[in-house]
Design an enzyme around this catalytic site. Structure first.
Site, PDB file in Angstrom:
ATOM      1  N   CYS A  82     -88.772  34.872   1.407  1.00 17.00           N
ATOM      2  CA  CYS A  82     -88.437  35.130   2.808  1.00 17.00           C
ATOM      3  C   CYS A  82     -87.400  34.125   3.327  1.00 17.00           C
ATOM      4  O   CYS A  82     -86.249  34.195   2.917  1.00 17.00           O
ATOM      5  CB  CYS A  82     -89.721  35.148   3.629  1.00 17.00           C
ATOM      6  SG  CYS A  82     -89.574  36.171   5.090  1.00 17.00           S
ATOM      7  N   HIS A 172     -93.856  38.042   1.085  1.00 18.12           N
ATOM      8  CA  HIS A 172     -94.629  36.816   0.840  1.00 18.12           C
ATOM      9  C   HIS A 172     -95.704  37.033  -0.225  1.00 18.12           C
ATOM     10  O   HIS A 172     -96.854  37.323   0.132  1.00 18.12           O
ATOM     11  CB  HIS A 172     -95.322  36.386   2.141  1.00 18.12           C
ATOM     12  CG  HIS A 172     -94.392  35.867   3.176  1.00 18.12           C
ATOM     13  ND1 HIS A 172     -94.094  34.532   3.299  1.00 18.12           N
ATOM     14  CD2 HIS A 172     -93.684  36.505   4.127  1.00 18.12           C
ATOM     15  CE1 HIS A 172     -93.241  34.365   4.305  1.00 18.12           C
ATOM     16  NE2 HIS A 172     -92.973  35.543   4.821  1.00 18.12           N
ATOM     17  N   GLU A 174     -97.272  34.869  -1.743  1.00 13.77           N
ATOM     18  CA  GLU A 174     -98.290  33.812  -1.597  1.00 13.77           C
ATOM     19  C   GLU A 174     -99.352  34.182  -0.572  1.00 13.77           C
ATOM     20  O   GLU A 174    -100.351  33.480  -0.435  1.00 13.77           O
ATOM     21  CB  GLU A 174     -97.626  32.476  -1.249  1.00 13.77           C
ATOM     22  CG  GLU A 174     -97.180  32.283   0.185  1.00 13.77           C
ATOM     23  CD  GLU A 174     -95.900  33.031   0.553  1.00 13.77           C
ATOM     24  OE1 GLU A 174     -95.385  33.845  -0.251  1.00 13.77           O
ATOM     25  OE2 GLU A 174     -95.414  32.810   1.683  1.00 13.77           O
TER      26      GLU A 174
HETATM   27  N1  GLN Z   1     -87.275  35.423  10.160  1.00  4.43           N
HETATM   28  C1  GLN Z   1     -87.218  34.223   9.375  1.00  4.43           C
HETATM   29  C2  GLN Z   1     -85.773  33.735   9.220  1.00  4.43           C
HETATM   30  O1  GLN Z   1     -84.888  34.443   9.541  1.00  4.43           O
HETATM   31  C3  GLN Z   1     -87.853  34.432   8.025  1.00  4.43           C
HETATM   32  C4  GLN Z   1     -89.285  34.843   8.197  1.00  4.43           C
HETATM   33  C5  GLN Z   1     -90.217  34.356   7.123  1.00  4.43           C
HETATM   34  O2  GLN Z   1     -89.908  33.470   6.325  1.00  4.43           O
HETATM   35  N2  GLN Z   1     -91.412  34.881   7.156  1.00  4.43           N
HETATM   36  O3  GLN Z   1     -85.562  32.658   8.784  1.00  4.43           O
END
Ligand code: GLN
Length: 190
Positions: A82, A172, A174
């Protein structure tokens, strides 16, 4: 084997727990000293989810951006989930600045809009099988370079990819009980 987990911000503890379940030792990297102290013993690095802008700023403020970049370019296996994916991207749409910029992908942050910002699904991950995927305001990969393998696609959008020593997911792993993606990464670290 020891895996470093970037622990500036975000969901790093969850990665530690998954590695512990797999019997793999991990170390939190909270600052440059932590990284320099452990660097020579690290088999891999995890960049967790969180807020990429905040993590990017902390990486710069703590002078960690260039040493991490160099280690990754020198082949240190890295797994970005992410926000961690965003940190690795060569280009971030509608943003001037990228961060580590080691991976030949273009990403779009918060690409699912307000309605679908967070959701759960199950989809095929190349070479692993069908896995659970939890998305939390995740990015999508809108472009991949020639050397990048697409590993998972959800709703016609690329949500996982690998380029050499770099593995990224928009979701994610995890946050689920499925350990297979971390195992996949551990195999990259061997
Ligand atoms: N929206 C976050 C970003 O742009 C990422 C979201 C996440 O890591 N769950 O950095």
């Amino acid at each position: 084997m020891k895996i470093g987990i970037l622990a500036l911000q975000g969901a790093f503890v969850e990665h530690e727990k998954v590695l512990a379940k797999l019997g793999v030792e991990s170390v939190e990297l909270r600052n440059l000293e932590d990284f320099l102290q452990h660097q020579s013993n690290l088999s891999g690095l995890i960049l967790p989810g969180g807020e990429s802008t905040a993590m990017g700023k902390l990486l710069r403020d703590q002078n960690m951006l260039l040493p991490l970049r160099e280690a990754i370019l020198n082949g240190l296996p890295v797994f970005g989930t992410c926000a961690g994916l965003i940190l690795l991207a060569r280009q971030i749409t509608s943003q001037e600045e990228s961060h580590l910029a080691t991976m030949d992908i273009v990403v779009e942050r918060n690409a699912y809009g307000r309605q679908l910002g967070s959701f759960y699904t199950e989809a095929e991950f190349n070479g692993v099988g069908k896995i659970p995927m939890t998305f939390i305001r995740g990015p999508i990969i809108s472009e991949v370079g020639k050397g990048v393998d697409v590993l998972a696609v959800v709703n016609h959008q690329i949500v996982a990819a690998q380029e050499k020593n770099m593995l990224v997911t928009s979701f994610h792993p995890e946050l689920t009980n499925d350990l297979r993606l971390h195992q996949y990464f551990i195999n990259m670290c061997k």
